[in-house]
Design an enzyme around this catalytic site. Structure first.
Site, PDB file in Angstrom:
ATOM      1  N   THR A  51      88.035  30.114  57.462  1.00 42.32           N
ATOM      2  CA  THR A  51      89.438  29.718  57.521  1.00 42.32           C
ATOM      3  C   THR A  51      89.903  29.567  56.256  1.00 42.32           C
ATOM      4  O   THR A  51      89.400  29.475  54.961  1.00 42.32           O
ATOM      5  CB  THR A  51      89.505  28.316  58.360  1.00 42.32           C
ATOM      6  OG1 THR A  51      89.132  27.470  57.410  1.00 42.32           O
ATOM      7  CG2 THR A  51      88.721  28.410  59.562  1.00 42.32           C
ATOM      8  N   ASN A  84      85.197  21.908  54.062  1.00 46.94           N
ATOM      9  CA  ASN A  84      85.026  22.250  52.556  1.00 46.94           C
ATOM     10  C   ASN A  84      86.661  22.186  52.074  1.00 46.94           C
ATOM     11  O   ASN A  84      86.866  22.124  50.842  1.00 46.94           O
ATOM     12  CB  ASN A  84      84.470  23.412  52.411  1.00 46.94           C
ATOM     13  CG  ASN A  84      84.908  23.923  51.041  1.00 46.94           C
ATOM     14  OD1 ASN A  84      84.201  23.481  49.953  1.00 46.94           O
ATOM     15  ND2 ASN A  84      85.736  24.997  50.458  1.00 46.94           N
ATOM     16  N   LYS A  86      86.255  15.284  65.449  1.00 46.42           N
ATOM     17  CA  LYS A  86      86.564  14.695  66.664  1.00 46.42           C
ATOM     18  C   LYS A  86      86.689  16.135  67.799  1.00 46.42           C
ATOM     19  O   LYS A  86      86.367  15.765  68.941  1.00 46.42           O
ATOM     20  CB  LYS A  86      87.912  14.094  66.771  1.00 46.42           C
ATOM     21  CG  LYS A  86      87.667  12.665  66.152  1.00 46.42           C
ATOM     22  CD  LYS A  86      88.880  11.842  65.844  1.00 46.42           C
ATOM     23  CE  LYS A  86      89.234  11.273  67.174  1.00 46.42           C
ATOM     24  NZ  LYS A  86      90.557  10.380  66.940  1.00 46.42           N
ATOM     25  N   SER A  90      82.498  16.631  49.548  1.00 45.99           N
ATOM     26  CA  SER A  90      83.195  15.575  48.778  1.00 45.99           C
ATOM     27  C   SER A  90      83.522  15.696  47.470  1.00 45.99           C
ATOM     28  O   SER A  90      83.684  16.938  47.033  1.00 45.99           O
ATOM     29  CB  SER A  90      82.656  13.984  49.068  1.00 45.99           C
ATOM     30  OG  SER A  90      83.100  13.152  48.123  1.00 45.99           O
ATOM     31  N   TYR A 108      93.313  11.066  44.410  1.00 47.41           N
ATOM     32  CA  TYR A 108      92.109  12.255  45.157  1.00 47.41           C
ATOM     33  C   TYR A 108      90.804  11.470  45.130  1.00 47.41           C
ATOM     34  O   TYR A 108      90.061  11.801  46.278  1.00 47.41           O
ATOM     35  CB  TYR A 108      92.081  13.095  43.981  1.00 47.41           C
ATOM     36  CG  TYR A 108      91.192  14.450  44.100  1.00 47.41           C
ATOM     37  CD1 TYR A 108      91.038  15.243  45.151  1.00 47.41           C
ATOM     38  CD2 TYR A 108      89.929  14.239  43.197  1.00 47.41           C
ATOM     39  CE1 TYR A 108      89.755  15.866  45.379  1.00 47.41           C
ATOM     40  CE2 TYR A 108      88.731  15.191  43.501  1.00 47.41           C
ATOM     41  CZ  TYR A 108      88.744  15.917  44.531  1.00 47.41           C
ATOM     42  OH  TYR A 108      88.010  17.039  44.842  1.00 47.41           O
ATOM     43  N   LYS A 146      88.377  11.193  48.798  1.00 50.94           N
ATOM     44  CA  LYS A 146      87.129  11.675  48.913  1.00 50.94           C
ATOM     45  C   LYS A 146      86.187  10.331  49.014  1.00 50.94           C
ATOM     46  O   LYS A 146      85.227  10.549  49.819  1.00 50.94           O
ATOM     47  CB  LYS A 146      86.506  12.292  47.637  1.00 50.94           C
ATOM     48  CG  LYS A 146      87.194  13.678  47.335  1.00 50.94           C
ATOM     49  CD  LYS A 146      86.976  14.823  48.531  1.00 50.94           C
ATOM     50  CE  LYS A 146      87.239  16.020  48.281  1.00 50.94           C
ATOM     51  NZ  LYS A 146      87.224  16.974  49.433  1.00 50.94           N
ATOM     52  N   THR A 182      85.782  27.417  40.283  1.00 49.80           N
ATOM     53  CA  THR A 182      86.381  27.763  41.651  1.00 49.80           C
ATOM     54  C   THR A 182      87.820  27.771  41.110  1.00 49.80           C
ATOM     55  O   THR A 182      88.129  27.563  39.977  1.00 49.80           O
ATOM     56  CB  THR A 182      86.256  26.610  42.512  1.00 49.80           C
ATOM     57  OG1 THR A 182      86.739  25.551  41.821  1.00 49.80           O
ATOM     58  CG2 THR A 182      84.828  26.280  42.793  1.00 49.80           C
TER      59      THR A 182
END
Length: 273
Positions: free
Chosen positions: A31, A82, A115, A133, A147, A151, A182
């Site tokens: 996704t 993620n 959920k 995390s 931030y 986490k 990244t």
């Protein structure tokens, strides 16, 4: 563990996990907000890869990705939360709308996905949930309080989740990555429009002042290999640290806290509460 649902696969660790899972023959729903960024994964594995657009702040979008996964591949065996982003601001500078969106993305979105998948995992009495995390959850930095707190919230929710689902045959794990190459600093890091000079002088960095992602030591593809390898084991650790810098930073912080407890223990013990 035949069907995996992984969020945030357009780049970085999410994409690294997806590459390894697909290479191993798993059915993987990948996704991102923009599915064009997932095109290469689908073209490499058209039969076992399903790209789906997902907005983590939209419950209908979350429900839809689970529905589509079930229709295409069946029940979800592995959920990896993620997707997420950063936010740079001193506590005083934080903007309410941005903070709410940060928590919707980093905390409430993952919780909503958990959920959605738990009923089917409970029914099949198996499943794995991995919440990605950050070492920021253990030690926040200047300008990263919001931030880091998002986490940390995700980690404590996962801590409870691990205990709740273990008797049901379901596993859960926290992943704390260190610095990886990244697009976090380029695409997933937002910053406040409010700038208080005193905090700038105190060392609060802005988005444009952050370290170039290319200078980070960690390889996201290798991170993907480690995460998949650990998931395939019979037992999961409570928390998986990724990278030597993560191990060093978390160890130092835990040692600092322990020393502080020991240093002030006598004061507490000598006080009649």
């Amino acid at each position: 563990m035949k069907t995996w649902l992984i969020t945030g696969c357009s780049s970085g660790i999410g994409k690294g996990i997806a590459k390894v899972a697909l290479k191993k023959g798993y059915q993987v729903v990948v996704t991102a907000r923009n599915t064009e960024k997932l095109k290469d994964l689908y073209e490499a594995y058209p039969k076992t890869c399903l790209p789906v657009s997902l907005e983590m702040t939209d419950k209908q979008s979350i429900q839809n990705v689970v529905k589509v996964t079930n229709e295409k591949f069946g029940p979800i065996d592995v959920l990896i939360n993620n997707a997420g982003h950063g936010y740079r601001a001193a506590v005083e500078e934080g903007e309410e709308a941005d903070i709410e969106e940060l928590y919707d993305t980093n905390v409430f979105g993952p919780v909503s996905l958990i959920k959605e998948v738990l009923p089917q995992m409970r029914q099949q009495q198996s499943g794995t949930i991995v919440n990605v995390s950050s070492i920021a959850a253990v030690r926040s930095a200047l300008g990263s309080g919001y931030y880091a707190s998002s986490k940390a919230a995700l980690e404590l929710i996962t801590d409870a989740l691990i205990k709740e689902v273990k008797p049901l045959g379901i596993r859960a794990m926290i992943v704390e990555p260190g610095s990886f190459r990244t697009k976090f600093y380029d695409e997933a890091l937002k910053g406040t429009a409010i700038k208080v000079d005193d905090y700038v002088k105190a060392g609060v960095k802005r988005r444009e002042e952050t370290v170039n992602a290319r200078q980070q030591p960690g390889d996201p593809d290798k991170a993907g290999e480690v995460i998949v390898k650990v998931i395939e084991q019979d037992e999961l650790p409570h928390t998986l640290l990724l990278g030597s810098d993560a191990v060093k930073i978390v160890s130092q912080e835990l040692e600092r806290k322990l020393k502080e407890i020991q240093d002030y223990q006598s004061i507490s013990e000598q006080t009649d509460f």
